[in-house]
Design an enzyme around this catalytic site. Structure first.
Site, PDB file in Angstrom:
ATOM      1  CG  ASP A 295      -1.640   1.217   1.501  1.00  0.00           C
ATOM      2  OD1 ASP A 295      -2.310   1.675   0.574  1.00  0.00           O
ATOM      3  OD2 ASP A 295      -1.567   1.752   2.622  1.00  0.00           O
ATOM      4  CG  LEU A 296       1.714   5.681  -1.883  1.00  0.00           C
ATOM      5  CD1 LEU A 296       3.225   5.476  -1.956  1.00  0.00           C
ATOM      6  CD2 LEU A 296       1.218   6.390  -3.149  1.00  0.00           C
ATOM      7  CG  ASP A 297      -1.535   7.665   0.503  1.00  0.00           C
ATOM      8  OD1 ASP A 297      -0.483   8.232   0.201  1.00  0.00           O
ATOM      9  OD2 ASP A 297      -2.568   7.727  -0.174  1.00  0.00           O
TER      10      ASP A 297
ATOM     11  CB  THR B  91       0.014  11.073   1.676  1.00  0.00           C
ATOM     12  OG1 THR B  91      -0.398   9.732   1.775  1.00  0.00           O
ATOM     13  CG2 THR B  91       1.141  11.222   0.709  1.00  0.00           C
TER      14      THR B  91
ATOM     15  CE  LYS C 172      -3.876   7.196   8.978  1.00  0.00           C
ATOM     16  NZ  LYS C 172      -2.966   6.826  10.059  1.00  0.00           N
TER      17      LYS C 172
ATOM     18  CB  SER D 250      -2.106   3.198  -4.036  1.00  0.00           C
ATOM     19  OG  SER D 250      -2.583   4.389  -3.440  1.00  0.00           O
ATOM     20  CB  ALA D 251      -7.354   3.421  -2.029  1.00  0.00           C
TER      21      ALA D 251
ATOM     22  CG  ASN E  88      -3.605  12.425  -6.394  1.00  0.00           C
ATOM     23  OD1 ASN E  88      -3.729  12.967  -7.485  1.00  0.00           O
ATOM     24  ND2 ASN E  88      -4.465  12.614  -5.408  1.00  0.00           N
TER      25      ASN E  88
ATOM     26  CE  LYS F  57      -5.762  -0.498  -1.179  1.00  0.00           C
ATOM     27  NZ  LYS F  57      -4.596   0.197  -0.621  1.00  0.00           N
TER      28      LYS F  57
ATOM     29  CD  GLU G 101      -3.714  -1.433   2.735  1.00  0.00           C
ATOM     30  OE1 GLU G 101      -3.748  -0.608   3.653  1.00  0.00           O
ATOM     31  OE2 GLU G 101      -4.101  -1.180   1.586  1.00  0.00           O
ATOM     32  CG  ASP G 102      -1.898   2.552   6.393  1.00  0.00           C
ATOM     33  OD1 ASP G 102      -2.248   2.155   5.259  1.00  0.00           O
ATOM     34  OD2 ASP G 102      -2.118   3.705   6.799  1.00  0.00           O
TER      35      ASP G 102
HETATM   36  P1  B16 Z   1      -6.794  10.244  -3.640  1.00  0.00           P
HETATM   37  P2  B16 Z   1      -3.636   4.201   0.016  1.00  0.00           P
HETATM   38  C1  B16 Z   1      -5.565   6.124   0.055  1.00  0.00           C
HETATM   39  O1  B16 Z   1      -4.301   5.650  -0.348  1.00  0.00           O
HETATM   40  C2  B16 Z   1      -5.499   6.946   1.336  1.00  0.00           C
HETATM   41  O2  B16 Z   1      -5.154   6.124   2.441  1.00  0.00           O
HETATM   42  C3  B16 Z   1      -6.831   7.580   1.618  1.00  0.00           C
HETATM   43  O3  B16 Z   1      -6.771   8.370   2.784  1.00  0.00           O
HETATM   44  C4  B16 Z   1      -7.252   8.431   0.403  1.00  0.00           C
HETATM   45  O4  B16 Z   1      -8.523   9.021   0.617  1.00  0.00           O
HETATM   46  C5  B16 Z   1      -7.266   7.546  -0.823  1.00  0.00           C
HETATM   47  O5  B16 Z   1      -5.998   6.979  -1.013  1.00  0.00           O
HETATM   48  C6  B16 Z   1      -7.682   8.317  -2.071  1.00  0.00           C
HETATM   49  O6  B16 Z   1      -6.700   9.237  -2.402  1.00  0.00           O
HETATM   50  O7  B16 Z   1      -7.762  11.311  -3.287  1.00  0.00           O
HETATM   51  O8  B16 Z   1      -5.370  10.719  -3.770  1.00  0.00           O
HETATM   52  O9  B16 Z   1      -7.243   9.443  -4.840  1.00  0.00           O
HETATM   53  O10 B16 Z   1      -3.454   4.162   1.509  1.00  0.00           O
HETATM   54  O11 B16 Z   1      -4.566   3.118  -0.492  1.00  0.00           O
HETATM   55  O12 B16 Z   1      -2.336   4.244  -0.747  1.00  0.00           O
HETATM   56 MG    MG Z   2      -2.741   3.206   3.386  1.00  0.00          MG
END
Ligand code: B16
Ligand code: MG
Length: 215
Positions: free
Chosen positions: A9-11, A17, A45, A114-115, A118, A145, A169-170
């Site tokens: 996972d990224l964030d 972030t 998250k 990643s969700a 960006n 997810k 994952e976090d």
């Molecule tokens: P965006 P991950 C998720 O990334 C974040 O944890 C979550 O807080 C955020 O709302 C989501 O991405 C969408 O992000 O607005 O940049 O498309 O943890 O799955 O890497």
């Molecule tokens: Mg995450």
């Protein structure tokens, strides 16, 4: 297990972030007159953009048209992009580079699931884009997810079976997605929260590779 790939996972796993997502959502919530705290942000998250917006609107008892939702998401994202524009390799969490190097040396592929829409921009800012064998993000999937889609897409892109993958994952929704994909779930954070993970480390730096591969 016979591990062929580790999908990250990224964030919250490779970089922080969440604080920028928080500031951008908070600014929007303030404008709408909806209370939004850092504790509330924890609930978001791993939740995708639309899901996050709807969660905040619900806190304020608001239901908006799709066009209005799209406008607000665009506003929040423009703010978020401005906030992350200064990110550099220094924002990569400690321990990521050594772990990637060790995985590479062991012949284990590295994927991203990643969700975030960006994600490509963030990994490019962090200077690690070229280190992934495959990147799957929210632009390529329909279901976010805890649906397993983004992890299954990453496995497919890596050319490995889900059974041969470990997911890291976090977020609770992310751990569920990994389990539903038929992969082994490793949590980053609090073991009491991430109860669906086989093993939980406080951060990436604490991961012991041999131990993780032994799950
Ligand atoms: P965006 P991950 C998720 O990334 C974040 O944890 C979550 O807080 C955020 O709302 C989501 O991405 C969408 O992000 O607005 O940049 O498309 O943890 O799955 O890497
Ligand atoms: Mg995450």
């Amino acid at each position: 297990m016979n591990c062929h790939a580790v999908i990250f996972d990224l964030d919250g796993v490779l970089t922080d972030t969440a604080i920028y997502h928080f500031h951008a959502w908070k600014a929007l919530a303030d404008k709408l007159g909806i209370a939004f705290t850092e504790h509330d942000n924890e609930q978001l998250k791993g939740v995708d953009r639309l899901g996050s917006l709807r969660w905040i609107l619900q806190q304020g008892g608001l239901t908006l048209s799709e066009a209005e939702e799209a406008r607000l998401m665009q506003q929040k994202n423009a703010h978020y992009l401005a906030l992350i524009d200064h990110m550099t390799a220094a924002d990569l969490y400690p321990g990521v580079q050594p772990l990637f190097a060790a995985l590479r040396q062991s012949g284990i592929k590295i994927g991203l699931a990643s969700a975030s829409k960006n994600a490509a921009f963030v990994v490019q800012r962090l200077g690690i884009a070229a280190q992934f064998d495959y990147i799957a993000d929210a632009n390529q999937v329909v279901n976010s997810k805890p649906d397993p889609e983004v992890f299954l897409l990453a496995a497919k892109g890596l050319g490995v079976t889900p059974e041969g993958c470990i997911g890291v994952e976090d977020a609770l929704a992310g751990i569920e997605a990994i389990n539903r994909a038929g992969m082994k779930a490793i949590g980053i954070g609090d073991a009491k929260v991430l109860s669906g993970a086989i093993r939980v480390y406080p951060n990436v730096k604490a991961i012991k590779l041999e131990e993780m591969l032994g799950v």
